[in-house]
Design an enzyme around this catalytic site. Structure first.
Site: not given
Length: 199
Positions: A97, A122
């Site tokens: 992330s 993501h």
């Protein structure tokens, strides 16, 4: 967690440091764990300190993080870009992330991963409760942040914004080799030897 203490002999006797302070002497910053405002403030303070000490010397940011708060991560990212000192990024364990985003934001040619590290990108996560109007405002903001992060990740990796947007729709896991091919890192490091890239 107990932080180890390192004792060094100097001409004036013994000097003890916690391990992170000792690493800082060698221009190493360790970003371990989730990224929140407190962690970001500590990393930013270390970046600014090392910049003030020597703006021409590399700073090494080691990342082992599951990600965290987008605004906290962006504060670290903006500071990395703001200072003159080149920031080398090294993934140890995982950079997921916002951790992966910071990994990609290191100095071009100086972004690394250890052999068995994993990288995951993501879209930003968010949750908000309240009145419908407020929820709508926050939804618009998270979509704006998503577009901003996709554009920056595309810039750092050389991928198209469309590809990054498609890949970040869901959790997208990569090995070090896959992250190198994607453009998040430049090379994989084994035993202080860089493989698969320049250097």
């Amino acid at each position: 967690m107990l932080v180890p203490i390192v004792v060094e002999q100097t001409g004036r006797g013994e000097r003890s440091y916690d391990i992170y302070s000792r690493l800082l002497k060698d221009r190493i910053i360790f970003l371990g764990g989730g990224i929140d405002d407190n962690v970001a403030n500590l990393v930013i303070a270390q970046l600014l300190f090392l910049e003030a000490e020597d703006p021409d010397k590399d700073i090494h940011l080691y990342i082992n993080s599951p990600g965290g708060v987008v605004t906290a991560g962006m504060a670290i990212y903006d500071t990395m870009r703001y200072i003159k000192a080149p920031v080398s990024t090294i993934c140890v364990g995982q950079a997921a992330s916002m951790g992966a985003f910071l990994l990609s934001g290191g100095e071009k040619g100086k972004r690394y991963s250890l052999v068995n590290s994993r990288i995951m990108i993501h879209q930003p996560l968010g949750g908000f409760q309240g009145q419908a109007t407020d929820i709508h405002i926050h939804a618009k903001e998270i979509l704006r942040m998503k577009d901003q992060l996709n554009a920056l990740l595309a810039e750092h990796t050389g991928q198209s914004v469309e590809k990054v947007a498609a890949d970040t729709e869901r959790d997208y896991f990569m090995s070090g080799e896959e992250a190198k091919n994607y453009g998040i890192i430049d090379a994989i490091v084994t035993r202080n030897v860089v493989t698969g890239g320049a250097n």
